[in-house]
Motif scaffolding. Structure first.
Motif, PDB file in Angstrom:
ATOM      1  N   GLY A 205      44.192  30.241  27.634  1.00  0.00           N
ATOM      2  CA  GLY A 205      42.983  30.427  28.651  1.00  0.00           C
ATOM      3  C   GLY A 205      42.476  31.901  27.867  1.00  0.00           C
ATOM      4  N   THR A 206      41.335  32.268  28.579  1.00  0.00           N
ATOM      5  CA  THR A 206      40.740  33.522  28.060  1.00  0.00           C
ATOM      6  C   THR A 206      41.465  34.777  28.891  1.00  0.00           C
ATOM      7  N   ASN A 207      41.204  35.989  28.237  1.00  0.00           N
ATOM      8  CA  ASN A 207      41.631  37.308  28.746  1.00  0.00           C
ATOM      9  C   ASN A 207      40.930  37.490  30.231  1.00  0.00           C
ATOM     10  N   ASN A 208      39.480  37.013  30.335  1.00  0.00           N
ATOM     11  CA  ASN A 208      39.136  37.138  31.541  1.00  0.00           C
ATOM     12  C   ASN A 208      39.514  36.538  32.675  1.00  0.00           C
ATOM     13  N   GLU A 209      39.824  35.213  32.492  1.00  0.00           N
ATOM     14  CA  GLU A 209      40.212  34.192  33.197  1.00  0.00           C
ATOM     15  C   GLU A 209      41.533  34.437  33.924  1.00  0.00           C
ATOM     16  N   PHE A 210      42.396  34.980  33.135  1.00  0.00           N
ATOM     17  CA  PHE A 210      43.928  35.478  33.384  1.00  0.00           C
ATOM     18  C   PHE A 210      43.852  36.470  34.190  1.00  0.00           C
ATOM     19  N   GLY A 211      42.984  37.474  33.757  1.00  0.00           N
ATOM     20  CA  GLY A 211      42.906  38.704  34.605  1.00  0.00           C
ATOM     21  C   GLY A 211      42.438  38.515  35.985  1.00  0.00           C
ATOM     22  N   PHE A 212      41.166  37.896  36.301  1.00  0.00           N
ATOM     23  CA  PHE A 212      40.708  37.695  37.539  1.00  0.00           C
ATOM     24  C   PHE A 212      41.563  36.637  38.402  1.00  0.00           C
ATOM     25  N   ASP A 213      42.329  35.937  37.702  1.00  0.00           N
ATOM     26  CA  ASP A 213      43.199  34.884  38.635  1.00  0.00           C
ATOM     27  C   ASP A 213      44.311  35.869  39.136  1.00  0.00           C
ATOM     28  N   TYR A 214      44.731  36.889  38.417  1.00  0.00           N
ATOM     29  CA  TYR A 214      45.604  37.942  38.953  1.00  0.00           C
ATOM     30  C   TYR A 214      45.241  38.583  40.055  1.00  0.00           C
ATOM     31  N   LEU A 215      43.859  39.204  39.870  1.00  0.00           N
ATOM     32  CA  LEU A 215      43.291  39.854  41.129  1.00  0.00           C
ATOM     33  C   LEU A 215      43.120  39.078  42.312  1.00  0.00           C
ATOM     34  N   ARG A 216      42.659  37.613  41.994  1.00  0.00           N
ATOM     35  CA  ARG A 216      42.334  36.844  43.416  1.00  0.00           C
ATOM     36  C   ARG A 216      43.735  36.404  43.893  1.00  0.00           C
ATOM     37  N   ASP A 217      44.830  36.086  43.063  1.00  0.00           N
ATOM     38  CA  ASP A 217      46.080  35.836  43.764  1.00  0.00           C
ATOM     39  C   ASP A 217      46.503  37.010  44.499  1.00  0.00           C
ATOM     40  N   ASN A 218      46.117  38.073  44.198  1.00  0.00           N
ATOM     41  CA  ASN A 218      46.473  39.478  45.256  1.00  0.00           C
ATOM     42  C   ASN A 218      45.534  39.654  46.545  1.00  0.00           C
ATOM     43  N   MET A 219      44.670  38.520  46.495  1.00  0.00           N
ATOM     44  CA  MET A 219      43.807  38.331  47.861  1.00  0.00           C
ATOM     45  C   MET A 219      43.970  37.363  48.521  1.00  0.00           C
ATOM     46  N   LYS A 220      44.858  36.556  48.122  1.00  0.00           N
ATOM     47  CA  LYS A 220      45.368  35.183  48.846  1.00  0.00           C
ATOM     48  C   LYS A 220      46.088  35.864  50.039  1.00  0.00           C
ATOM     49  N   TYR A 221      46.350  34.676  50.878  1.00  0.00           N
ATOM     50  CA  TYR A 221      46.819  34.950  52.161  1.00  0.00           C
ATOM     51  C   TYR A 221      48.116  34.067  52.557  1.00  0.00           C
ATOM     52  N   ARG A 222      48.417  33.163  51.496  1.00  0.00           N
ATOM     53  CA  ARG A 222      49.644  32.473  51.653  1.00  0.00           C
ATOM     54  C   ARG A 222      50.050  32.231  50.275  1.00  0.00           C
TER      55      ARG A 222
END
Length: 904
Positions: A177-194
């Motif tokens: 994957g790309t650096n951007n997608e990996f980084g954004f997935d990390y941030l989005r994961d830490n905005m999830k509720y479950r």
């Protein structure tokens, strides 16, 4: 002197590192006959055997020789490629968590399969990071055949995939994957509720391809997820009309091209104030008066857009949108946006639709994201010039891997001309000479504008050529793959991270695919492919006889790495080739960094129009200038990181605590503890230690108890009782709060109460964190001014950020307590499911650099309790916090805040 003598006697550190790894190569080679003797089934079964041995206590280092030998044999059978010995060394360097510098054409993609396979045996997941979606998909498909044969699964993370697909890709043994997608997935994961909604698993090992591009060039601009704010697009357009006129006169502003900054002069300030008043934008006071802070921001960004950013150099206009051009690769950066309103200013400048601004919801720098990995490695053709930065920031050592075959390319000295016109004429003459002898030419430029200028010049001279820049990026791989055809002329913007080799004679597979319109099936295709391969072999011999691929640089880049990347396109795998850079005193690097001295020197030498000066001293002088720029850029990135490290400590703590909240079965104890602390803080604030009863703030305490706890307690009566003290008051308020909490729990029922507590706590946590990020943004924008007071801005930032963080935690406790004790839900009403809110991925301001990071809409679930917003009581203005003037009034009137409760 002593260093050079020691290097001669004992070898350099790089030599010693290579010697250590070379000693292990014979062990791998010795296993080759045994591996060749294995059937396909037995070879594939090696993976099962290796994993069994790991489970019994062996280490990955113990398995290295056999694992590498297995991959080499499997690669030979599946891909038709056998790893060279130097590639084995490269694999060992990567396995140890270091950077392998390997020249272009040395097969870095294949090298990566060795440590990727070995580390994937641990079953913890391996990330392979590339610079764009095309390379991620291509490499995953290409090398996935090898991994699949050996029983390992491969996943791909590219833009546009939904969470289910991402989760499956991260669960695979190897994830591209790309650096951007990996980084954004990390941030989005830490905005999830479950927990089950998260897509990534724990980090283990990552290999970064084009490591210098990702960890250095792109590290100036953090990743940010942001949400929309009030629309001020009309103001951007109005201010732009004013600044467009202002920018026509250079006396109105001071521009520093070295630092990439611009500011209004006194004359400019007076002029812009007059123009803004005439446009009815500046209604009261001067431009820099407190009420006009927002207007100053718009004027400054518009001025930057008009004076520092050039169309077709820094950005292009495509389909009614401003698309940023990556200065290092010349690629269009689809979906990326400059932050802090700069992108909106560019949209207004180019008269396209102005998109609304955004507010930060989550952010992280690439430095801090990649430092999360316990083991990190990288590979590139050019890392040695940035070795100090890799060592200081990432603790990564750079090891230069020798080429499989010695490089025979001839790198000629630069030619310096007086004017750009003379320079381009000389470039055209050299291109004509190369074409006459059928020598292919790759012409490197620094911008779209320059590439199209050269294209027009060649068209005028009837020289056929191909242009590769951001306008034609879809044809990138096809154009580059055929740049080695006899007499081919290819003009390309910066060649960093292109990911496709230029083979002399051309690329047979791509030529065949083009003939069959991309449908390589059937016997006709195979027959035609064999014919094309024969033609390409003959063509390759003609090209070698003509001198191989000749690389022409039309300008020196600020970074030596980019020039080296361009040069490295020629001379792959021992092929002949040559390179030469053409410069003029009008080039940006020459003009900004010392053209006066250079111009004087050329005049003394009696240089005539059309003549060039060629001397090794010129190269050395330019290299010094480039080193200065590189050092300045390193300082910029280091400065950005120092500030982000402060936020990173807080981010780690918040994400860790949030994850603990999310995974907890219930949060009753946490909520109760918060309630105790809130009550204690309220009482301590109203009744400080060692203060007479007459000085107690019982009125304030009574109001706070009513606001936060929703209780009407007779604290004023209690205060008049004989012998009452702080401890007794605290006990009574705590008891009343606990009684109310118990009644609330009884009303809701235990199960329902746990759901409400968890949903509310997570939502409020996100809300206060978002507000904290905004506060840090504001703090950082002005913190540099503290230097005028002889105070260190960084220390000031650390101190105030810590105070803000403590304030955020206090706010979290108060809001949570307030909501839990005041919220009303009907007994049979189900708790609403989280509703997605729209957020955008964009950038964060980076001091001294252009701020950008990918953008795109993503739905992020945020739980809500019907009829309420976190901490806001429509009937109590004291709970509304800082309501924007153009936002809807929280009272529910339907009017804007400034026309309702915000009047006056």
């Amino acid at each position: 002197m002593l260093t050079r003598l020691a290097a001669k006697l004992f070898g350099t550190a790089n030599d010693r590192e290579l010697k250590r790894h070379r000693a292990r190569v014979p062990a791998v080679n010795a296993l080759e006959p045994a591996m060749k003797a294995l059937s396909d089934e037995a070879l594939a079964n090696q993976t099962v055997l290796f994993r069994e041995r790991l489970a019994k206590g062996e280490t990955l280092d113990d398995l290295l020789p056999e694992a590498f030998a297995t991959v080499r044999e499997a690669s030979h059978r599946i891909l038709g490629m056998r790893h060279f010995d130097v590639q084995l060394i490269g694999g060992m360097v990567l396995h140890e968590g270091k950077i392998a510098e390997m020249k272009t054409g040395e097969g870095k993609t294949l090298v990566a399969t060795l440590p990727v396979y070995l580390n994937a045996l641990a079953g913890k997941g391996v990330h392979v990071v590339t610079v764009n979606d095309y390379l991620a998909s291509r490499d995953a498909e290409w090398m996935g055949r090898l991994y699949g044969f050996l029983g390992l699964s491969t996943g791909t993370i590219v833009y546009g995939k939904v969470d289910e697909e991402r989760r499956a890709a991260y669960a695979a043994d190897i994830t591209y994957g790309t650096n951007n997608e990996f980084g954004f997935d990390y941030l989005r994961d830490n905005m999830k509720y479950r927990q089950e909604e998260m897509v990534q698993r724990d980090f283990f090992y990552a290999i970064v391809d084009e490591v210098d591009s990702i960890l250095v060039d792109e590290a100036r601009t953090p990743l940010i997820i942001s949400g929309p704010t009030d629309d001020t697009s009309e103001l951007y357009n109005t201010v732009d009309a004013v600044v467009a006129e202002l920018a026509k006169d250079p006396t109105h502003y001071d521009k520093d091209e070295k630092q990439k900054t611009v500011s209004l002069t006194e004359e400019g300030t007076e002029t812009v104030e007059t123009m803004l008043r005439e446009a009815a934008i500046l209604e009261e006071g001067g431009l820099y008066d407190t009420p006009n802070v927002t207007l100053v921001h718009h004027v400054n960004q518009s001025l930057r857009a008009h004076t520092l950013f050039t169309r077709d150099v820094d950005y292009i206009v495509s389909k009614g949108k401003i698309v940023i051009i990556d200065e290092f690769t010349g690629r269009m950066m689809e979906g990326r946006r400059y932050s802090e309103g700069l992108h909106q200013a560019l949209e207004a400048k180019e008269h396209v639709q102005v998109q609304p601004e955004n507010q930060t919801l989550a952010s992280i720098t690439f430095q801090n994201y990649f430092r999360i990995f316990p083991k990190l490695a990288g590979m590139t053709g050019t890392a040695a010039t940035e070795a100090d930065e890799f060592a200081e920031i990432y603790k990564l050592e750079v090891v230069e891997i020798p080429t499989n075959v010695p490089v025979t390319r001839k790198d000629e000295d630069d030619e310096v001309y007086r004017s750009a016109e003379e320079k381009y004429e000389a470039v055209a003459v050299l291109i004509e000479e190369c074409r006459l002898r059928e020598q292919p030419v790759l012409v490197g430029t620094t911008s779209i504008e320059k590439s199209e200028l050269i294209s027009a010049l060649l068209t005028k001279k009837n020289i056929p050529h191909k242009v590769l820049n951001a306008r034609y990026h879809e044809q990138e791989a096809g154009i580059i793959s055929q740049a080695g055809r006899p007499g081919a002329v290819t003009i390309a913007t910066n060649m960093a991270g292109r990911g496709t080799d230029i083979k002399l004679g051309g690329n047979a597979e791509m030529l065949a695919a083009a003939v069959f319109a991309g449908e390589p099936d059937g016997p006709d295709f195979e027959a035609r492919l064999q014919e094309i391969r024969k033609e390409v072999t003959i063509s390759a011999e003609r090209v070698k006889a003509a001198g191989g691929l000749f690389v022409i640089g039309t300008e020196r880049h600020e970074s030596r790495r980019i020039d080296n990347q361009l040069r490295g396109r020629s001379g792959r795998q021992g092929d002949p080739g040559g390179s030469r850079f053409f410069l003029s005193l009008e080039d940006d690097l020459m003009r900004i960094f010392g053209s006066d001295r250079m111009g004087g020197m050329l005049t003394k030498l009696g240089l005539k129009p059309g003549e060039a000066i060629v001397h090794p001293w010129i190269n050395k002088a330019l290299e010094k200038a480039q080193k200065k720029v590189e050092a300045r850029n390193f300082d910029t990135r280091k400065n950005l990181l120092k500030y982000d490290d402060v936020m990173n400590d807080q981010r780690r703590e918040v994400y860790s605590q949030r994850r603990a909240f999310m995974n907890a079965e219930h949060l009753s104890e946490t909520v109760a503890e918060m309630r105790h602390e809130v009550v204690r803080d309220m009482v301590h604030a109203a009744i400080p230690e060692n203060v007479y009863a007459e000085q107690w703030d019982l009125v304030g305490l009574k109001k706070k108890i009513a606001d936060i706890l929703g209780l009407d307690l007779p604290v004023d009566e209690w205060g008049r009782e004989e012998g009452i003290d702080e401890v007794a008051m605290l006990e009574r308020v705590s008891e009343a709060a606990e009684t109310r909490a118990a009644l609330r729990a009884a009303d809701f029922g235990p199960e329902r109460m746990r759901q409400v507590e968890k949903a509310l706590l997570l939502q409020i946590f996100d809300s206060v964190w978002k507000e904290h990020l905004l506060a840090l943004d504001h703090l950082r924008q002005g913190i540099g001014l503290r230097a005028y007071g002889q105070r260190d801005p960084l220390n000031e930032y650390k101190s105030e950020a810590f105070a803000l963080f403590n304030g955020m935690l206090e706010d979290l406790r108060q809001r949570t307590t307030q909501w839990i004790l005041r919220i009303e839900l009907m007994p049979d009403q189900p708790l609403p499911e989280p509703e997605p809110i729209q957020v955008t991925d964009m950038s964060h301001p980076a001091p001294g650099g252009e701020e950008m990071a990918p953008a795109g809409g993503y739905g992020v679930a945020a739980p809500a309790v019907e009829g309420y917003a976190p901490g806001v009581d429509p009937m109590d203005p004291s709970t509304w916090n800082r309501t924007p003037r153009n936002a809807a009034c929280p009272c529910g009137s339907g009017k804007k805040y400034k026309h309702c409760h915000g009047r006056g």
